[in-house]
Every structure is written in C-alpha cells, then in structure tokens.
Design a protein around this motif. Sequence first.
Motif, mmCIF file in Angstrom:
data_model
loop_
_atom_site.group_PDB
_atom_site.id
_atom_site.type_symbol
_atom_site.label_atom_id
_atom_site.label_comp_id
_atom_site.label_asym_id
_atom_site.label_seq_id
_atom_site.Cartn_x
_atom_site.Cartn_y
_atom_site.Cartn_z
ATOM 1 N N ALA A 1 42.689 -4.135 23.659
ATOM 2 C CA ALA A 1 42.510 -4.138 24.770
ATOM 3 C C ALA A 1 41.347 -5.019 24.667
ATOM 4 O O ALA A 1 40.770 -6.256 24.193
ATOM 5 C CB ALA A 1 41.145 -2.539 24.825
ATOM 6 N N ALA A 2 41.326 -5.694 26.428
ATOM 7 C CA ALA A 2 40.109 -7.150 26.488
ATOM 8 C C ALA A 2 39.144 -6.772 26.074
ATOM 9 O O ALA A 2 38.124 -5.337 26.193
ATOM 10 C CB ALA A 2 40.396 -7.472 27.416
ATOM 11 N N SER A 3 37.890 -8.192 25.792
ATOM 12 C CA SER A 3 36.767 -7.286 25.783
ATOM 13 C C SER A 3 36.057 -7.301 27.025
ATOM 14 O O SER A 3 34.894 -6.300 27.187
ATOM 15 C CB SER A 3 36.094 -8.890 24.845
ATOM 16 O OG SER A 3 36.164 -10.005 26.543
ATOM 17 N N GLU A 4 36.910 -7.485 28.372
ATOM 18 C CA GLU A 4 36.094 -6.851 29.517
ATOM 19 C C GLU A 4 36.009 -5.458 29.678
ATOM 20 O O GLU A 4 34.722 -4.548 30.022
ATOM 21 C CB GLU A 4 36.288 -7.867 30.239
ATOM 22 C CG GLU A 4 36.253 -9.112 30.674
ATOM 23 C CD GLU A 4 37.031 -9.908 30.074
ATOM 24 O OE1 GLU A 4 37.760 -9.183 28.922
ATOM 25 O OE2 GLU A 4 37.070 -11.018 30.144
ATOM 26 N N ALA A 5 36.727 -4.310 28.681
ATOM 27 C CA ALA A 5 37.133 -3.518 28.991
ATOM 28 C C ALA A 5 35.942 -2.932 28.879
ATOM 29 O O ALA A 5 36.282 -1.243 28.199
ATOM 30 C CB ALA A 5 38.336 -3.062 28.622
ATOM 31 N N ALA A 6 35.507 -3.259 27.057
ATOM 32 C CA ALA A 6 34.766 -2.441 26.987
ATOM 33 C C ALA A 6 33.287 -3.041 26.578
ATOM 34 O O ALA A 6 32.018 -2.339 26.087
ATOM 35 C CB ALA A 6 34.805 -3.152 24.765
ATOM 36 N N VAL A 7 33.079 -3.243 28.202
ATOM 37 C CA VAL A 7 31.668 -4.367 28.136
ATOM 38 C C VAL A 7 30.565 -2.767 28.341
ATOM 39 O O VAL A 7 29.791 -2.509 28.165
ATOM 40 C CB VAL A 7 31.548 -5.376 28.946
ATOM 41 C CG1 VAL A 7 29.958 -5.510 29.695
ATOM 42 C CG2 VAL A 7 31.939 -6.164 28.520
ATOM 43 N N ASP A 8 31.437 -1.670 29.205
ATOM 44 C CA ASP A 8 29.987 -0.912 29.516
ATOM 45 C C ASP A 8 29.828 0.203 27.921
ATOM 46 O O ASP A 8 28.823 0.937 28.238
ATOM 47 C CB ASP A 8 30.994 0.048 30.712
ATOM 48 C CG ASP A 8 30.702 -0.591 32.112
ATOM 49 O OD1 ASP A 8 29.940 -1.285 32.079
ATOM 50 O OD2 ASP A 8 31.855 0.015 32.940
ATOM 51 N N ALA A 9 30.991 0.265 27.560
ATOM 52 C CA ALA A 9 30.744 0.475 25.727
ATOM 53 C C ALA A 9 29.736 0.267 24.722
ATOM 54 O O ALA A 9 29.524 0.365 24.095
ATOM 55 C CB ALA A 9 32.114 0.972 25.399
ATOM 56 N N ALA A 10 29.483 -1.213 25.272
ATOM 57 C CA ALA A 10 28.896 -2.393 24.461
ATOM 58 C C ALA A 10 27.151 -1.830 25.039
ATOM 59 O O ALA A 10 26.469 -1.296 24.093
ATOM 60 C CB ALA A 10 29.239 -3.564 24.370
ATOM 61 N N ARG A 11 27.054 -1.447 26.130
ATOM 62 C CA ARG A 11 25.833 -1.051 26.058
ATOM 63 C C ARG A 11 26.169 0.015 26.422
ATOM 64 O O ARG A 11 24.195 -0.181 25.710
ATOM 65 C CB ARG A 11 25.918 -0.844 28.449
ATOM 66 C CG ARG A 11 26.152 -2.325 28.377
ATOM 67 C CD ARG A 11 25.811 -2.287 30.640
ATOM 68 N NE ARG A 11 25.830 -3.583 30.840
ATOM 69 C CZ ARG A 11 26.722 -3.691 31.761
ATOM 70 N NH1 ARG A 11 28.182 -3.623 31.987
ATOM 71 N NH2 ARG A 11 26.291 -5.434 32.782
ATOM 72 N N ARG A 12 26.288 1.172 26.368
ATOM 73 C CA ARG A 12 25.995 1.691 25.746
ATOM 74 C C ARG A 12 25.748 1.860 24.376
ATOM 75 O O ARG A 12 24.721 2.594 23.910
ATOM 76 C CB ARG A 12 27.177 3.362 25.448
ATOM 77 C CG ARG A 12 27.403 3.323 27.550
ATOM 78 C CD ARG A 12 28.265 5.295 27.417
ATOM 79 N NE ARG A 12 29.259 4.864 26.829
ATOM 80 C CZ ARG A 12 30.256 4.288 27.555
ATOM 81 N NH1 ARG A 12 30.677 3.608 28.743
ATOM 82 N NH2 ARG A 12 31.608 3.953 26.644
ATOM 83 N N LEU A 13 26.490 1.883 23.382
ATOM 84 C CA LEU A 13 26.284 0.823 22.196
ATOM 85 C C LEU A 13 24.527 0.346 22.323
ATOM 86 O O LEU A 13 24.500 1.029 20.852
ATOM 87 C CB LEU A 13 27.264 0.583 21.164
ATOM 88 C CG LEU A 13 26.961 -0.308 20.252
ATOM 89 C CD1 LEU A 13 27.272 1.757 19.176
ATOM 90 C CD2 LEU A 13 28.435 -0.474 19.449
ATOM 91 N N SER A 14 24.996 -0.542 22.450
ATOM 92 C CA SER A 14 23.817 -0.750 22.115
ATOM 93 C C SER A 14 22.622 0.233 22.495
ATOM 94 O O SER A 14 21.089 -0.334 22.098
ATOM 95 C CB SER A 14 23.333 -2.543 23.281
ATOM 96 O OG SER A 14 22.116 -3.115 23.286
ATOM 97 N N ALA A 15 22.387 0.756 23.857
ATOM 98 C CA ALA A 15 21.085 0.915 23.902
ATOM 99 C C ALA A 15 20.662 2.627 22.939
ATOM 100 O O ALA A 15 20.052 2.964 22.578
ATOM 101 C CB ALA A 15 21.551 2.406 25.389
ATOM 102 N N ALA A 16 22.449 2.893 22.175
ATOM 103 C CA ALA A 16 22.015 4.059 21.291
ATOM 104 C C ALA A 16 21.527 3.692 19.722
ATOM 105 O O ALA A 16 21.538 4.374 19.252
ATOM 106 C CB ALA A 16 23.282 4.876 21.012
ATOM 107 N N THR A 17 22.235 2.369 20.112
ATOM 108 C CA THR A 17 21.235 2.158 18.577
ATOM 109 C C THR A 17 20.303 1.020 18.710
ATOM 110 O O THR A 17 19.630 0.621 17.471
ATOM 111 C CB THR A 17 22.443 1.166 17.488
ATOM 112 O OG1 THR A 17 22.609 0.237 18.672
ATOM 113 C CG2 THR A 17 23.767 2.235 18.026
ATOM 114 N N GLY A 18 19.949 0.470 19.425
ATOM 115 C CA GLY A 18 18.872 -0.841 19.399
ATOM 116 C C GLY A 18 19.501 -2.371 19.636
ATOM 117 O O GLY A 18 18.641 -2.832 18.729
#
Lengths: 254, 254, 254
Positions: free
Chosen positions: A148-165
């Motif tokens: 996947a291109a990195s763009e496609a994972a930005v929203d997932a990255a936001r969720r991961l950041s929120a979940a883990t700090g």
Amino acid sequence: MVEDRSSDAAWLAVRARVRAATPLVHNIANHVTMNVTANALLAFGASPAMVHAPEEAAEFAALARALVINIGTLDATFVAGMEKAAARAQALGLPWTLDPVGVGATAYRTEVCARLLAFRPSVIRANAGEVLALAGQAGGQRGVDSLAASEAAVDAARRLSAATGAVVALTGAVDYVVLGEEATAIAGGDPLSQRVTGTGCIATALVGACLAVAEPGPAAHAALSAMKAAAAGAARRSAGPGSFAVALIDALAE
Amino acid sequence: MVEDRSSDAAWLAVRARVRAATPLVHNIANHVTMNVTANALLAFGASPAMVHAPEEAAEFAALARALVINIGTLDATFVAGMEKAAARAQALGLPWTLDPVGVGATAYRTEVCARLLAFRPSVIRANAGEVLALAGQAGGQRGVDSLAASEAAVDAARRLSAATGAVVALTGAVDYVVLGEEATAIAGGDPLSQRVTGTGCIATALVGACLAVAEPGPAAHAALSAMKAAAAGAARRSAGPGSFAVALIDALAE
Amino acid sequence: MVEDRSSDAAWLAVRARVRAATPLVHNIANHVTMNVTANALLAFGASPAMVHAPEEAAEFAALARALVINIGTLDATFVAGMEKAAARAQALGLPWTLDPVGVGATAYRTEVCARLLAFRPSVIRANAGEVLALAGQAGGQRGVDSLAASEAAVDAARRLSAATGAVVALTGAVDYVVLGEEATAIAGGDPLSQRVTGTGCIATALVGACLAVAEPGPAAHAALSAMKAAAAGAARRSAGPGSFAVALIDALAE
C-alpha cells in the motif's frame, strides 16, 4: 487534513544536537541490517550499540539515551531481550522506538508486537502495510514489504497513534509524522530507497538517535527528513542500489 | 559429456519473469551474508524476507513463492526453523533450494544436511567440496571454501542429483547445472567472486527467485548465468574486492 | 617507556606468509560485523569461516589454524560455542585472539570475559576502555566505544598482559602492542576508522590470520600495522564513512 510543515531549520537543529551529544543508542536490531544501521547511526553522529541478550539487555538500556527495537529477524532469545529492555525503558522514562517489521505477516509477529506495545514506545516507525496491520486492517503487506502507498495508511496511523499514545512515523514515497489527529507530510527522497534493504531500519534507528535530544514528534520529523535528504543526495552519486547504499552512509555523515 | 548450452535469451527471459512477478522469497539465511543476499534479491527484482524463528517459519513459507535455506551459520534455533519451513514447502509443493555451506566440515553440518535433504529440495547449490561431501566423498573442503575445481565434482553432482532428484547447481570458476546425467556448463564471471564472501549465497538466493517463475533446471541456469554476467560487469568497475561487492549489486539491478 | 619499533618489512613479511598459506581462520564473531570481517580476512589473504554453534564449534576449531572470538553481540548460544572452541584451542595449542567488545558495560560481558580469559588467549585486541575494564579500572567506556585515549591505557595493558600472559593489542588513534613491560607504538591510520563500525573487529580478525603464521607479538604488530596502512590508503579514496568502509577492503587486498 495533512499539513506540509517540513522545515529544514527544525531538523537540522535536532541533528546538530545529536552531533553535539553523541548519544549512546541501544539497538536490539535485526540480522539483515545491523551493519548498515550501526554505520548510519555513526554517520549521523550517534554512538550505536547492538545488545540483545536477555542477560544484559535491561542493564544496557539503563546506560543508553534511547532504545530502538526492530523485530525484523526476531526469535525467542531476541524477544526475551526486547521485553526486558522495553520494560526497563518504560520504568526509567527512557524514550524508545519500535520497528514492527512484517507485523501481520505471521501470528508470532503480531503477538510479539502486542506485547511490546504494552511498554509504550515513544515512536512507532512503520510502512503502510505494517501500520494497517497494527491498526487492525489486513491486506497491506507482502512479506516485509508494503503493497500500500503511505497515503492509504494515514488514517490508520491516526488511530494507531490515538490508541497507543505514540507518534507514528509512517514511511513510503511520502513520509508522515502522525500524532493523534495531526499528520505532517515529508516528501523528497528517492525511489532507490525501496531497492535496498535497511532504509526503513535506518530511519527507525535515526528516530532513536533524535529521541535522545528531542521530543517524539520533532525527533521523528528530524529523522525522516534527514533520511529523505540523504537519499536524494545519495541517488545523485549512485550507479544502482549497491552504490546507493554506500552513498547513503556518506550522505548521512555530511 | 558436458554440453555448453548457455543461452542469453533463456536466462534473460526468466529474469524478466522475476521482475514482472516480484516474487516473495523466504530466506533462512546465514549471519555473514544476510544483508548482501537481501540486496541481491532486491536488485534482481524479487522481494526478499529473512524469517527463521521456529514459531513462524512454516507459516511464513506458506506466504512465499519460493524458499531458500542456507546453513552457513546454523545453530539449534535456525535448524528448527529450517526443518519446519522445509517440511511446509514439501507439503505445499513450494519449490525450495538448499545451500549446504561447509557440509562435511563437521558432523553437525553433515547430519543437518541429511535431515534437510529428506524434505526434497528442488535445487542444491554448492561448491565442489560440498558436492563431493554430499555425494559421500571426502577431501574437497577447507572450512567453507572448496579446494577442488568444479570440474572434479561433476560426476559427484550427477550421483547427487540421481540420489536426491534435485538439480545440482555446482559453482566454481566454471558453473554446472546438473540434472541426472545431463550437465550444462556456464563459463564467464570473474575470479574476484572468490575474494568476497557471499557470492555463493547470492547465487543460491537467485536460484530461489527464479524457482518462483521457472522449473528447477531453467531456474538454476538463469540464476548462475545472471551471476556470471553480473560478476564480469562488476569486475570491470572495481578497484578490489570491496568495490566489487558493491558493483555486483549494481550489476544485478541492470 | 614506549618504543616506536614499527617496521614495514616486518609486517609485510607476515602478510606475505598469510597470503602464501591462506590459513583457515575460525571466527565466532558478532552479528554487526560478520560480513565486513569475513571480507577483510579474504582481502588480507586468509580463509575465514564463521561457525558458532556449540554442536560444532570445538570440532571446527580443530580444523583451523587460528581462532578469533568476538563478544560484540554475545548471547547464551554464542557463549556456549565460544567456551567450547576456546577450550579446544587451549587443549590443542591453537593460537587464539579475544575481542572483549564492551567489557565492563554490563556484568554479563565482564563475567563472560573472565571465563574466556581462563582459556588463555594468545592476544587480546581491545580499545582503551576495554583494557581499563579488564585491568580492573572503571570509567573508560561508553557502550561499546572508548572514551579514553589509548595512551591512557598503556599501563593497564601492561598489567593485563602480565596477569594473562597474552599480548595486548590496544587500539586507538595510536595503537600499542604490549607484552609484559614492553610496549610498541603504531601510529598512522585515519580518524574515519572511528566513524565506521567494525574496524576494531577487523583488526582482531587480522590478528587471528597472522597468528596462523607468526608468534603473538609479531602477529599483533603485523595486523595493526596492516590496518593503519589500509585505513590511510582508504581515506584518500573516500567521500565519507560509507565509501571508506568499501575502500578499506580494497586496500587490505592490495
């Protein structure tokens, strides 16, 4: 929305602090890229050490200014060392960064990452497929490479950041530094970075070096910016991926 | 009789198929050459992953298009992963190639190779000393380097192929692809290949990449031909073994 | 008093004997630098093998002309192999050299070194911080890098040599070969050697190669002199630490 707030002054200032401090960076690294990672840290101005034995990993982490854990070639011995070092880092407030290489590809990798995330890394440096896997989405990974291109994972990255700090340092053709809802894009670099092994591992290790002298957001931004700049410079002097890998180390030392 | 049937068209066609497919190649590799092997596979157009833990080696093999096992720096953990991955490969019909580094030098290597051969590798890539050892003849080995010329092991390679059903990719100053009684010579390359570590390991890994898109005979022929061509090209741009190793990766990417 | 008795004729003669004999050098090496160490040994004219498994380390040592043990990335499996190989070396009178990477940084490293020293290495190759730690003085080490100049450790090297009977090959901006009270300085080289990982490991491995053909004092002197000469030559052809590491291998082969 993703802002492009890349600033040469900001990352150059972090790099200057690394060079002034020569911080000891403790790496529990993978077999494939230990040599280039150590050389990249030396070139960047840090003092790397690769120490993985469970008998000494926690004791060594306490000597370091930052810890880097990369699961690329994990096995039981390395995982035992990773857990001890990460636990010590959390207990001491030592900043640390996780490279969840290939998470999602096997149950073992996914389970080990879940255990390591419990020790609260400061930064997670990952490609799109790994971010999607950590955020609970399947399908972005082929072995240890992202489809996947990195763009496609930005929203997932936001969720991961929120979940883990953690700050998520999402790398690809365009990199993103993600903290909660905030995402900063970093463009540049060169496609040759995808043709040699270890550029992701090096980025993670440089995050570690920068964590020794900066907060997680600026540290991730500085490390990824340094890699983009070095890759662009190295590509201009390369005849292919072999000479690119060598020139990348030269460029990181400039 | 050994025929010289090397054909540029044939191996270039296999390489083109590798580049089109970017096959995931699962390597259980050795510590000395993991980095250069991964970079060679990337340069050649494959997608390498190094995964050895017994906890995940079989699961990962099932994701791959080919498996490569190299016993160079074997120990109990790696051997356990090798056996699980090879067993899964055999069960799934996944093609795989064995690099029996230093077999015959110690009882442990010989015993591990015997266990791995039971999983029926598609290709055995070895130097003369290793082929002689696997075929039951002593005296061709000094450590991990061969003392014998490859010519001296062609008959042993025929016996080894007949006994195992595998194609034997016998490398040296001249390479031979041996299947049963049939042996095809591949000349070319450069003596500098003997002055850097990992050229044999790279050849084995390229066999793996080609096995993902071709039958064992053509796969071995394509991989060894690609190495001979890359070595000859790299030698022209090298000032010694260090720069040769770098130029070899550049040449494999061309 | 430290004498400067460096002699090009002496070390070139030892190197010529290495090249004539192509001695098999058994390395139990570290993950970070196995590749460059193997390539350095090949460039220098030796035949390297990296073999660490406890199942075969002693058997393999008996085949070799010299043994090199480097604890850089030690763990229980590697340490078990080190002890078996060192015991066999001592029993056979096989010369061997110890690289006590990071000794003093953790209790584990210090304890493992104490156990290995009982097998009486012929040469200990170490930086100032490691020599100070082995001689019972604290404070010279940051991770695996030395904070102290080599000059500051010459007296400690004398005590270490007297206590162990080993030649101490103390490396830094200036190197010293120390046997009992006698210390010989070797100047030259280039500061870039401190900017790439593995130059110490390579020096240790070259000591091993020279031990196959010379007594410990001349062997250490030849190995360190070869490294100083190669580093000086490599620096003249380098654009930074990445290209220096490559040029160093080329220079060792000249």
